[in-house]
Motif scaffolding. Structure first.
Motif, PDB file in Angstrom:
ATOM      1  N   THR A 774      35.501  40.694  36.114  1.00 54.03           N
ATOM      2  CA  THR A 774      36.803  40.866  35.480  1.00 54.03           C
ATOM      3  C   THR A 774      37.870  41.227  36.515  1.00 54.03           C
ATOM      4  N   GLY A 775      38.941  40.465  36.532  1.00 55.19           N
ATOM      5  CA  GLY A 775      40.060  40.742  37.421  1.00 55.19           C
ATOM      6  C   GLY A 775      39.912  40.239  38.841  1.00 55.19           C
ATOM      7  N   LEU A 776      38.833  39.512  39.158  1.00 52.93           N
ATOM      8  CA  LEU A 776      38.594  39.088  40.539  1.00 52.93           C
ATOM      9  C   LEU A 776      38.979  37.636  40.813  1.00 52.93           C
ATOM     10  N   GLU A 777      39.438  36.910  39.804  1.00 48.94           N
ATOM     11  CA  GLU A 777      39.854  35.507  39.970  1.00 48.94           C
ATOM     12  C   GLU A 777      38.744  34.675  40.605  1.00 48.94           C
ATOM     13  N   VAL A 778      37.571  34.746  40.008  1.00 42.97           N
ATOM     14  CA  VAL A 778      36.400  34.032  40.508  1.00 42.97           C
ATOM     15  C   VAL A 778      36.336  32.653  39.869  1.00 42.97           C
ATOM     16  N   ARG A 779      35.943  31.659  40.680  1.00 35.52           N
ATOM     17  CA  ARG A 779      35.809  30.293  40.189  1.00 35.52           C
ATOM     18  C   ARG A 779      34.408  29.755  40.467  1.00 35.52           C
ATOM     19  N   GLU A 780      34.026  28.756  39.716  1.00 31.60           N
ATOM     20  CA  GLU A 780      32.753  28.089  39.935  1.00 31.60           C
ATOM     21  C   GLU A 780      32.701  27.534  41.360  1.00 31.60           C
ATOM     22  N   GLY A 781      31.572  27.764  42.042  1.00 33.16           N
ATOM     23  CA  GLY A 781      31.401  27.301  43.411  1.00 33.16           C
ATOM     24  C   GLY A 781      31.769  28.321  44.470  1.00 33.16           C
TER      25      GLY A 781
END
Length: 822
Positions: A774-781
């Motif tokens: 949450t809040g870390l701006e994580v994307r697939e890959g």
């Protein structure tokens, strides 16, 4: 920066126009990268425009970040309307202004600045010289290979008033560039490393390139060069005169004579100075490139006033220098050397040297593209063929139009492909199997496609092993022991999870004396991988006697019955065998005790076929001060047992007792040999020198999917994870079958994504783990660091009540191992 400046002062230096506040901010940092601004209120952002980017587009977001001063082009349309929010310095050309500001900062530095140029070796010479000088006083140096029209000024901004010297490298790719860098650096001392084919397309001839590079030294007091590089030496002699040159050579007659003598595991450099004084340096290199680079370092250090003993001390503590060579497992038992994006003759030499140091395979294969930056292709491709022949390359895969010229000179098997697409399509026809494959080429050939096609497909999770960090740790422990003390390295349990064959080969190259494995089949695997070092087997069994004999492995003998069984086997086979005796002084696991020694003496006399290579004991608590007295008692008891047994021998076996922790706690008991284990892999369990070691391994995986969940929703098996608020979770491609301990479940474990901690949520699954992102701006890959730099193995182990050994050795064999030099 050496001196902080106001926007008004900067405006005057760059001859620009100032809009907005002029005195509110004091600028102490300069940045061209919007992603790396740590202190916006004191940073000047320089908006550079390149072929694929324009720094001006980042101005609005940087204003919101709090950047208070911008250097922009005078046609930047928004400057006037937003100048109330920050200072804007308008100039015709921001690149030129960046140079002017760097030149001003350089003018404030009154201590020596060393400028380094050449075709190869600049970064290595800079780093090594910085490390040698840095042991005596503060030194500023270019970060990484910041040697370009942008990198050089940024490097100058890294000089501080407290630095006693600065070392800057300067690289060029075309005419007209070096004079701009010289105007910034104005080095008092210059080093010209060599001249080669890199960037040759930017110059009419090699002579023109040499002249352009030499412009760096127009105002230098002294310039260092090697006489054997005749063209460089003659040009500098004509340009600067004999008084300003400091020349070194292998032969007598120059300012410094530096003669090399190679031993099996190191080299000695005999220095003779103009006053005929002599000093011998010991260096841990054998390849020609490193020996040349270190001699440049020696001469530069002497020029800057260091004594030979100080230089030797610095050389003894040299750290690894970044290189772009990576070992990866390939299809069909192949081993890949990934040197993609290297496109220079000298770089090819280095890669082939590295290739020659690897464990043998059926064939040596080189996949090579056109060299795009060469002035005389015919000569270069002929040299390429000669290099390949010299390094006994069996098979050349040539890609491109011009490299055909090398095929006519190459005597081995070869195949030609017009482009990378054709090669990738035809790879299966090349029948690679158990081959050592070097892949190197120009960036535009996109050879990463070739590496991707040839890599072994095991698992998306990888364990990256930094061989230079391993070298650093090995040398740290070596510095703690006497020169005559041998080192046995523990590579049991798959080299603590790191992969025994490649690590053992690297240790063999570094000059380790012994290896130790847990079981006979581990030793057999090392022998089959080409490892020649003596190998001690800690837990042999009677069924393995034939393999011990066949593969020249040396078993540990820990009991009277086992001694007798092995002795009878050797007698029946008519063979001798080296063995190691385990003495129990307090571990109470395996080993002879004092009461067994008399019977052991009798067996030694009865079975002369068994030659005692060493006697050793295990320390129980060397890593803890609380067990100091017990450890000393163990060591003294061990020495008594050795003396008792040696009375039955006509020779003296090696004695060893110290493990990694013991090496640093009890150096007075190092005896004939020490056993280096967990410390080699970057874990200093005693806590005395933790900051001196480098983690050698990084366990990495990727984000498979990101989900948005509402507060109260549950995650994973048994619904153990629960969202306290609306947020995101990420599923990563690692689980307990890969060695990621299930005890990390439910928040006990964490990983790093984009440098931020993300805790485990829910239970760790067999093949997957979920994270709260949450809040870390994580994307697939996105890449995920499980452990490595930034995540201490000690901390992770403490979180689940275990030790780093367990985390290292539990990594599954399905996790791909990748080895690299950084």
């Amino acid at each position: 920066m050496i001196q902080s400046l106001t926007p008004r002062q900067i405006t005057d230096i760059v001859q620009g126009q100032l809009l907005g506040p002029s005195e509110d901010a004091l600028i102490s940092m300069v940045s061209i990268d919007s992603r790396s601004i740590l202190q916006p209120e004191s940073t000047l952002f320089v908006a550079l425009k390149g072929a694929k980017f324009d720094g001006h587009t980042f101005v609005p977001s940087l204003l919101d970040l709090g950047v208070s001063c911008f250097l922009v082009k005078n046609d930047f349309p928004d400057a006037a309307s937003i100048s109330h929010r920050a200072s804007f310095i308008l100039v015709d050309n921001t690149h030129t202004a960046l140079h002017q500001l760097a030149a001003y900062q350089r003018s404030l530095f009154k201590n020596p600045l060393v400028g380094i140029t050449g075709s190869n070796g600049k970064t290595i010479v800079k780093e090594w010289l910085g490390q040698v000088l840095g042991r005596k006083f503060p030194v500023a140096k270019s970060p990484k290979s910041y040697n370009s029209q942008v990198g050089v000024p940024l490097s100058v901004f890294g000089i501080h008033a407290t630095d006693k010297a600065a070392i800057m490298e300067a690289g060029i790719s075309k005419q007209g560039e070096m004079s701009k860098l010289e105007a910034i650096l104005k080095p008092e001392i210059g080093i010209f490393t060599n001249i080669g084919t890199a960037h040759e397309e930017g110059f009419p001839s090699m002579e023109d390139k040499l002249k352009e590079k030499a412009l760096l030294f127009d105002h230098s007091k002294f310039v260092i060069c090697r006489k054997e590089h005749a063209a460089i030496h003659q040009h500098l002699l004509d340009k600067l005169g004999e008084e300003r040159l400091i020349v070194w050579s292998d032969d007598v007659g120059c300012d410094y004579t530096l003669t090399v003598r190679k031993d099996p595991d190191h080299a000695k450099i005999l220095l003779m100075r103009p006053d005929l004084s002599i000093f011998t340096f010991s260096v841990p290199f054998l390849d020609e490139a490193s020996l040349e680079n270190i001699r440049h370092v020696i001469v530069a250090s002497l020029t800057l006033g260091l004594e030979p003993t100080d230089i030797q001390e610095g050389i003894s503590h040299l750290k690894a220098v970044e290189m772009r060579l990576t070992l990866k497992p390939g299809i069909n038992d192949c081993l890949l050397i990934d040197d993609t994006y290297n496109n220079d003759l000298a770089g090819l030499r280095l890669a082939l040297d590295f290739m020659s140091a690897q464990r043998p395979k059926d064939r040596k294969v080189v996949i090579l593209s056109d060299m795009l930056q060469v002035g005389k292709p015919q000569e270069v491709y002929q040299k390429i063929a000669e290099l390949l022949q010299y390094h006994r390359v069996d098979f050349l895969v040539a890609v491109g139009q011009h490299i055909r010229q090398a095929l006519s000179h190459f005597q081995g098997e070869s195949r030609h492909f017009a482009d990378t697409k054709s090669l990738v399509a035809g790879i299966s026809d090349l029948n690679f199997e158990n081959d050592l494959i070097l892949i190197t080429g120009a960036r535009e050939f996109r050879f990463e496609q070739v590496v991707d096609r040839l890599q072994q497909r095991i698992h998306g999770t990888t364990l990256e092993i930094n061989l230079n960090a391993l070298t650093h740790n090995y040398n740290f422990y070596k510095s703690k022991i006497l020169p005559h003390t041998k080192i046995m390295v523990m590579v049991k349990a798959f080299a603590y999870g790191g992969g025994a064959a490649e690590i053992a080969n690297h240790l063999q190259q570094m000059g380790a004396d012994y290896l130790a494995v847990a079981y006979t089949d581990e030793g057999v695997a090392l022998r089959e991988a080409g490892i020649k070092l003596p190998i001690m087997v800690l837990n042999p069994v009677q069924e393995s006697f034939i393999h011990l004999q066949q593969f020249h492995l040396e078993p540990v003998v820990y009991g009277l019955d086992f001694f007798k069984q092995l002795g009878k086997y050797c007698r029946h086979q008519g063979t001798d065998m080296h063995i190691h005796l385990d003495f129990d002084t307090g571990m109470h696991r395996l080993g002879f005790e004092m009461e067994h020694l008399q019977d052991l003496k009798t067996l030694i006399i009865d079975f002369p076929e068994l030659r005692i290579a060493s006697m050793y004991t295990h320390l129980v608590g060397a890593d803890e001060e609380a067990h100091h007295d017990f450890s000393i008692r163990q060591l003294e008891d061990f020495l008594k047992m050795c003396s008792t047994l040696e009375s039955a021998l006509s020779y003296r076996p090696l004695r060893h007792a110290l493990n990694s922790a013991g090496i640093v706690r009890y150096p007075e008991y190092q005896m004939d040999m020490v056993r280096l284990g967990i410390g080699l892999y970057g874990v200093e369990v005693s806590g005395l020198y933790e900051g001196h070691l480098k983690p050698i391994s990084s366990l990495k995986t990727t984000v498979s999917q990101v989900k948005h969940l509402k507060a109260g929703e549950t995650i994973g098996y048994s619904r153990k994870g629960k969202m306290d608020q609306d947020g995101q979770i990420a599923t990563i491609a690692i689980g307990y079958a890969d060695g990621y301990d299930r005890r990390f479940s439910n928040g006990r474990g964490f990983v790093l994504i984009h440098g931020h901690r993300a805790p485990v949520i829910g239970n760790v699954c067999m093949d997957m783990t979920m994270l709260d992102v949450t809040g870390l701006e994580v994307r697939e890959g996105d890449e995920v660091l499980i452990y490595g730099p930034g995540i201490s193995l000690k901390e992770l182990a403490e979180r689940i009540g275990t030790i780093p050994y367990e985390l290292l050795t539990n990594i599954s064999s399905r996790v791909k191992r990748v080895y690299y030099l950084d």
